[in-house]
Design an enzyme around this catalytic site. Structure first.
Site, PDB file in Angstrom:
ATOM      1  CE  LYS A  43      -4.065  -2.081   2.259  1.00  0.00           C
ATOM      2  NZ  LYS A  43      -4.843  -2.126   3.533  1.00  0.00           N
ATOM      3  CE1 TYR A  48      -9.270  -2.826   0.433  1.00  0.00           C
ATOM      4  CE2 TYR A  48      -8.480  -0.939  -0.808  1.00  0.00           C
ATOM      5  CZ  TYR A  48      -8.245  -1.980   0.069  1.00  0.00           C
ATOM      6  OH  TYR A  48      -6.984  -2.169   0.593  1.00  0.00           O
ATOM      7  CG  PHE A  58     -13.446   2.207   6.692  1.00  0.00           C
ATOM      8  CD1 PHE A  58     -12.947   1.486   5.615  1.00  0.00           C
ATOM      9  CD2 PHE A  58     -14.281   1.553   7.594  1.00  0.00           C
ATOM     10  CE1 PHE A  58     -13.263   0.152   5.429  1.00  0.00           C
ATOM     11  CE2 PHE A  58     -14.613   0.210   7.414  1.00  0.00           C
ATOM     12  CZ  PHE A  58     -14.103  -0.494   6.326  1.00  0.00           C
ATOM     13  NE  ARG A  94      -6.849 -12.276   5.965  1.00  0.00           N
ATOM     14  CZ  ARG A  94      -7.352 -11.059   5.714  1.00  0.00           C
ATOM     15  NH1 ARG A  94      -7.171 -10.468   4.557  1.00  0.00           N
ATOM     16  NH2 ARG A  94      -8.066 -10.436   6.637  1.00  0.00           N
ATOM     17  CB  THR A 124      -7.515  -5.489   9.914  1.00  0.00           C
ATOM     18  OG1 THR A 124      -7.893  -6.711   9.269  1.00  0.00           O
ATOM     19  CG2 THR A 124      -7.872  -4.320   9.024  1.00  0.00           C
ATOM     20  NE  ARG A 173      -2.366  -5.238   7.564  1.00  0.00           N
ATOM     21  CZ  ARG A 173      -3.459  -5.860   7.122  1.00  0.00           C
ATOM     22  NH1 ARG A 173      -4.007  -6.834   7.838  1.00  0.00           N
ATOM     23  NH2 ARG A 173      -4.002  -5.506   5.964  1.00  0.00           N
ATOM     24  CG  ASN A 191      -3.849  -1.955   7.044  1.00  0.00           C
ATOM     25  OD1 ASN A 191      -3.670  -1.590   5.884  1.00  0.00           O
ATOM     26  ND2 ASN A 191      -4.908  -2.644   7.423  1.00  0.00           N
ATOM     27  CG  HIS A 243      -5.208  -6.302  -0.150  1.00  0.00           C
ATOM     28  ND1 HIS A 243      -6.443  -6.326   0.467  1.00  0.00           N
ATOM     29  CD2 HIS A 243      -5.259  -7.258  -1.126  1.00  0.00           C
ATOM     30  CE1 HIS A 243      -7.210  -7.244  -0.130  1.00  0.00           C
ATOM     31  NE2 HIS A 243      -6.507  -7.815  -1.099  1.00  0.00           N
ATOM     32  CD  GLU A 303      -8.628  -9.397  -3.312  1.00  0.00           C
ATOM     33  OE1 GLU A 303      -7.487  -9.823  -3.023  1.00  0.00           O
ATOM     34  OE2 GLU A 303      -9.472  -9.093  -2.443  1.00  0.00           O
TER      35      GLU A 303
HETATM   36  P1  DAT Z   1      -7.907  -6.587   5.684  1.00  0.00           P
HETATM   37  O1  DAT Z   1      -7.112  -5.543   4.940  1.00  0.00           O
HETATM   38  O2  DAT Z   1      -7.155  -7.067   6.890  1.00  0.00           O
HETATM   39  O3  DAT Z   1      -8.405  -7.697   4.807  1.00  0.00           O
HETATM   40  P2  DAT Z   1     -10.629  -5.533   5.609  1.00  0.00           P
HETATM   41  O4  DAT Z   1     -10.817  -6.258   4.321  1.00  0.00           O
HETATM   42  O5  DAT Z   1     -11.650  -5.741   6.677  1.00  0.00           O
HETATM   43  O6  DAT Z   1      -9.200  -5.829   6.266  1.00  0.00           O
HETATM   44  O7  DAT Z   1     -10.586  -3.972   5.324  1.00  0.00           O
HETATM   45  C1  DAT Z   1      -9.885  -3.471   4.203  1.00  0.00           C
HETATM   46  C2  DAT Z   1      -9.106  -2.248   4.630  1.00  0.00           C
HETATM   47  O8  DAT Z   1     -10.011  -1.222   5.009  1.00  0.00           O
HETATM   48  C3  DAT Z   1      -8.208  -2.465   5.844  1.00  0.00           C
HETATM   49  O9  DAT Z   1      -6.950  -2.982   5.496  1.00  0.00           O
HETATM   50  C4  DAT Z   1      -8.124  -1.094   6.416  1.00  0.00           C
HETATM   51  C5  DAT Z   1      -9.484  -0.479   6.103  1.00  0.00           C
HETATM   52  N1  DAT Z   1     -10.396  -0.610   7.234  1.00  0.00           N
HETATM   53  C6  DAT Z   1     -11.092  -1.698   7.608  1.00  0.00           C
HETATM   54  N2  DAT Z   1     -11.828  -1.470   8.693  1.00  0.00           N
HETATM   55  C7  DAT Z   1     -11.603  -0.172   9.016  1.00  0.00           C
HETATM   56  C8  DAT Z   1     -12.068   0.688  10.038  1.00  0.00           C
HETATM   57  N3  DAT Z   1     -12.931   0.265  10.974  1.00  0.00           N
HETATM   58  N4  DAT Z   1     -11.605   1.964  10.057  1.00  0.00           N
HETATM   59  C9  DAT Z   1     -10.738   2.410   9.135  1.00  0.00           C
HETATM   60  N5  DAT Z   1     -10.257   1.645   8.125  1.00  0.00           N
HETATM   61  C10 DAT Z   1     -10.688   0.380   8.074  1.00  0.00           C
HETATM   62 MG    MG Z   2      -9.813  -7.683   3.256  1.00  0.00          MG
END
Ligand code: DAT
Ligand code: MG
Length: 149
Positions: free
Chosen positions: A9, A49, A57, A85, A91, A102, A112, A115, A126
């Site tokens: 990222k 996304y 967010f 992962r 996350t 992370r 973070n 991805h 993806e």
């Molecule tokens: P991951 O990246 O661990 O698969 P995710 O798919 O739930 O997590 O979310 C995608 C991204 O979105 C994550 O890396 C960071 C952001 N994100 C997720 N939940 C969030 C939150 N509550 N506040 C801010 N950013 C968030």
């Molecule tokens: Mg995810």
């Protein structure tokens, strides 16, 4: 062999951590099968996304992932999704275990670093987004038998 899609990222790119992130996954034993440097545009970010559209967010997430060029990589191996992962950590970086990308390198959820696909099905979807028209290669590594049983 399972595949997973990894994105370095923009925060990791800006901090000079691209190869730190990729190197940890490579050292884990995962095999590199595809690699690109690319600028994500808004449409691509929203496609990737899509599951988060409507969440508070989401706009910030799109702005973040489109902020500068990123590295997209395909890694393969047995249980590649779960292995990647685990190496990435939770996350939320302050909940990620020390020793993870992370947990060692991040503090905020919106910064973070990396991805990784959350399932084999997501990975294929993806990879289709980030490697459309670009080669993804499966190759025999001389050390495969020492990394994969
Ligand atoms: P991951 O990246 O661990 O698969 P995710 O798919 O739930 O997590 O979310 C995608 C991204 O979105 C994550 O890396 C960071 C952001 N994100 C997720 N939940 C969030 C939150 N509550 N506040 C801010 N950013 C968030
Ligand atoms: Mg995810």
């Amino acid at each position: 062999m399972e595949r997973t899609l990894i994105l370095v990222k923009p925060d990791a790119m800006q901090r000079g951590l691209a190869f730190e992130v990729l190197g940890r996954l490579e050292r884990r034993g995962l095999k590199l099968a595809g690699l690109r440097l690319l600028q994500v545009d808004e449409a691509m970010a929203k496609r990737h996304y899509g599951e988060h559209e409507g969440k508070p967010f989401f706009e910030g997430l799109v702005e973040y992932i489109t902020a500068c060029p990123i590295v997209a990589a395909v890694f393969e191996g047995p249980d590649a999704v779960a292995a990647a992962r685990q190496t990435m950590g939770s996350t939320k970086p302050t909940e990620a275990a020390p020793g993870t990308i992370r947990g060692d390198l991040g503090i905020e959820i919106g910064r973070n670093l990396v991805h990784g696909s959350d399932s084999a099905e997501s990975a294929e979807r993806e990879i289709g987004i980030f490697f459309e028209g670009h080669p993804v290669t499966t190759w025999e590594r001389g050390t495969d038998a020492w990394a994969f049983e």
